[in-house]
Design an enzyme around this catalytic site. Structure first.
Site, PDB file in Angstrom:
ATOM      1  N   LYS A   1     -45.407 -33.416  -8.484  1.00  0.00           N
ATOM      2  CA  LYS A   1     -45.152 -32.315  -9.426  1.00  0.00           C
ATOM      3  C   LYS A   1     -46.302 -31.034  -9.196  1.00  0.00           C
ATOM      4  O   LYS A   1     -47.362 -31.515  -8.827  1.00  0.00           O
ATOM      5  CB  LYS A   1     -44.941 -32.824 -10.888  1.00  0.00           C
ATOM      6  CG  LYS A   1     -43.589 -33.631 -10.965  1.00  0.00           C
ATOM      7  CD  LYS A   1     -43.370 -33.989 -12.520  1.00  0.00           C
ATOM      8  CE  LYS A   1     -43.506 -32.959 -13.442  1.00  0.00           C
ATOM      9  NZ  LYS A   1     -42.577 -31.771 -13.225  1.00  0.00           N
TER      10      LYS A   1
ATOM     11  N   THR B   1     -41.328 -27.923 -17.176  1.00  0.00           N
ATOM     12  CA  THR B   1     -41.382 -26.747 -16.615  1.00  0.00           C
ATOM     13  C   THR B   1     -40.779 -26.544 -15.429  1.00  0.00           C
ATOM     14  O   THR B   1     -40.568 -27.479 -14.488  1.00  0.00           O
ATOM     15  CB  THR B   1     -42.763 -26.314 -16.805  1.00  0.00           C
ATOM     16  OG1 THR B   1     -43.501 -26.493 -18.026  1.00  0.00           O
ATOM     17  CG2 THR B   1     -43.096 -25.051 -16.018  1.00  0.00           C
ATOM     18  N   GLY B   2     -40.429 -25.365 -15.157  1.00  0.00           N
ATOM     19  CA  GLY B   2     -39.756 -25.041 -13.730  1.00  0.00           C
ATOM     20  C   GLY B   2     -38.258 -24.630 -13.680  1.00  0.00           C
ATOM     21  O   GLY B   2     -37.707 -24.770 -15.005  1.00  0.00           O
TER      22      GLY B   2
ATOM     23  N   GLU C   1     -47.630 -31.425 -18.029  1.00  0.00           N
ATOM     24  CA  GLU C   1     -46.510 -32.218 -17.620  1.00  0.00           C
ATOM     25  C   GLU C   1     -46.844 -33.603 -17.708  1.00  0.00           C
ATOM     26  O   GLU C   1     -46.202 -34.433 -18.487  1.00  0.00           O
ATOM     27  CB  GLU C   1     -45.856 -31.910 -16.341  1.00  0.00           C
ATOM     28  CG  GLU C   1     -45.322 -30.383 -16.387  1.00  0.00           C
ATOM     29  CD  GLU C   1     -44.724 -30.148 -15.066  1.00  0.00           C
ATOM     30  OE1 GLU C   1     -43.623 -29.038 -15.141  1.00  0.00           O
ATOM     31  OE2 GLU C   1     -45.124 -30.342 -13.999  1.00  0.00           O
TER      32      GLU C   1
ATOM     33  N   ASP D   1     -37.708 -33.617 -17.143  1.00  0.00           N
ATOM     34  CA  ASP D   1     -38.537 -32.470 -16.332  1.00  0.00           C
ATOM     35  C   ASP D   1     -38.034 -32.494 -15.064  1.00  0.00           C
ATOM     36  O   ASP D   1     -37.485 -33.396 -14.647  1.00  0.00           O
ATOM     37  CB  ASP D   1     -39.915 -32.858 -16.203  1.00  0.00           C
ATOM     38  CG  ASP D   1     -41.148 -31.899 -16.062  1.00  0.00           C
ATOM     39  OD1 ASP D   1     -40.489 -30.737 -15.633  1.00  0.00           O
ATOM     40  OD2 ASP D   1     -42.220 -32.090 -16.154  1.00  0.00           O
TER      41      ASP D   1
HETATM   42  C1  5RP Z   1     -43.731 -27.583 -12.314  1.00  0.00           C
HETATM   43  C2  5RP Z   1     -43.093 -28.557 -11.950  1.00  0.00           C
HETATM   44  C3  5RP Z   1     -41.732 -28.532 -11.700  1.00  0.00           C
HETATM   45  O1  5RP Z   1     -40.977 -29.352 -12.142  1.00  0.00           O
HETATM   46  C4  5RP Z   1     -41.423 -28.527 -10.052  1.00  0.00           C
HETATM   47  O2  5RP Z   1     -42.016 -27.377  -9.647  1.00  0.00           O
HETATM   48  C5  5RP Z   1     -39.940 -28.124  -9.774  1.00  0.00           C
HETATM   49  O3  5RP Z   1     -39.551 -27.014 -10.064  1.00  0.00           O
HETATM   50  P1  5RP Z   1     -38.044 -26.392  -9.884  1.00  0.00           P
HETATM   51  O4  5RP Z   1     -37.323 -27.250 -10.915  1.00  0.00           O
HETATM   52  O5  5RP Z   1     -38.062 -24.849 -10.298  1.00  0.00           O
HETATM   53  O6  5RP Z   1     -37.647 -26.799  -8.672  1.00  0.00           O
HETATM   54  O7  5RP Z   1     -43.622 -29.737 -11.342  1.00  0.00           O
HETATM   55  O8  5RP Z   1     -45.200 -27.586 -12.494  1.00  0.00           O
END
Ligand code: 5RP
Length: 229
Positions: A95, A27-28, A104, A82
């Site tokens: 995370k 996610t993200g 996750e 991820d």
């Molecule tokens: C979500 C996460 C994401 O992997 C983390 O926040 C990184 O986000 P992004 O890829 O948007 O920088 O742990 O719970």
């Protein structure tokens, strides 16, 4: 620029995906780049199934016709890809910036391998500049926060521990819980802190991922760097 690096790292992870794999989908924004690259590969004939780590990722994957399953139907996965908020020494991660850390971690723990994709800014010498997210039960929130403060203090850590908000309301995870973000500044002993947080009943899960990432793919101005555990 960092989004371009996120995309490069995500696209580099596609080379580790093989036909027939059971995949955990993170996610993200970085993970979303991977899901889009995976969608293109699936459109080209690649056969995989994915377990999404959030409602948002499930919706994106569905829109790209990536076949999805659940950990009930498919309890063992080959590979999770991820993002992360921070990657420290020993491939220990912070995370949960997107609020999906519980799912996750469950998905990563069910996977034989976890590749973490990130732009270079996420790779740090000491964790903790990014506030540590913890998914907590609403019941007993004050007592849980005190217990976290005591645990942190026993390791010499202190800092604001804030309930995450969204649109003027407390942020709710996909599982209906709250997120506390702890601004400790530095976490030199993440394993010790994780061990203490694991023992606090109101903490459903914390954002320290230890012994889960098997490889990281970092993209930056000098190109791609791949580091294995
Ligand atoms: C979500 C996460 C994401 O992997 C983390 O926040 C990184 O986000 P992004 O890829 O948007 O920088 O742990 O719970």
């Amino acid at each position: 620029m960092s989004d371009q690096y996120k995309k490069q790292a995500a696209e580099a992870a596609i080379e580790f995906v093989q036909g027939g794999m059971r995949l955990g989908l993170g996610t993200g924004s970085t993970a979303a780049h991977f899901v889009r690259a995976l969608g293109a590969a699936v459109a080209g004939g690649l056969r995989v199934v994915g377990v999404p780590t959030s409602v948002a990722t499930a919706q994106l994957a569905e829109s790209l016709n990536i076949p999805l399953t659940t950990l009930d139907e498919t309890p063992e996965l080959d590979l999770t890809v991820d993002g992360a908020d921070e990657i420290g020494p020993g491939l220990v991660l912070v995370k949960g910036g997107g609020g999906a850390l519980l799912r996750e971690k469950i998905v990563a723990a069910a996977s034989g391998r976890m590749i973490v994709i990130a732009d270079q800014s996420k790779h740090v010498e000491c964790l903790g500049a990014f506030p540590l997210p913890m998914e907590v039960i609403e019941f007993g929130l004050g007592a849980t926060r005190n217990a976290i403060e005591r645990a942190a203090s026993s390791l010499g850590l202190a800092g604001d521990i804030a309930v995450r908000g969204k649109d003027g309301q407390p942020f709710r995870t996909d599982s209906g819980n709250l997120i506390l973000d702890a601004s400790f500044g530095r976490i030199p002993e993440p394993k010790a802190l994780a061990g203490l947080l694991d023992r606090i009943p109101g903490v459903v899960e914390h954002g320290l991922f230890i012994n889960l990432a098997t490889q990281i793919i970092i993209a930056g101005p000098d190109g791609l760097e791949k580091i294995s555990a």
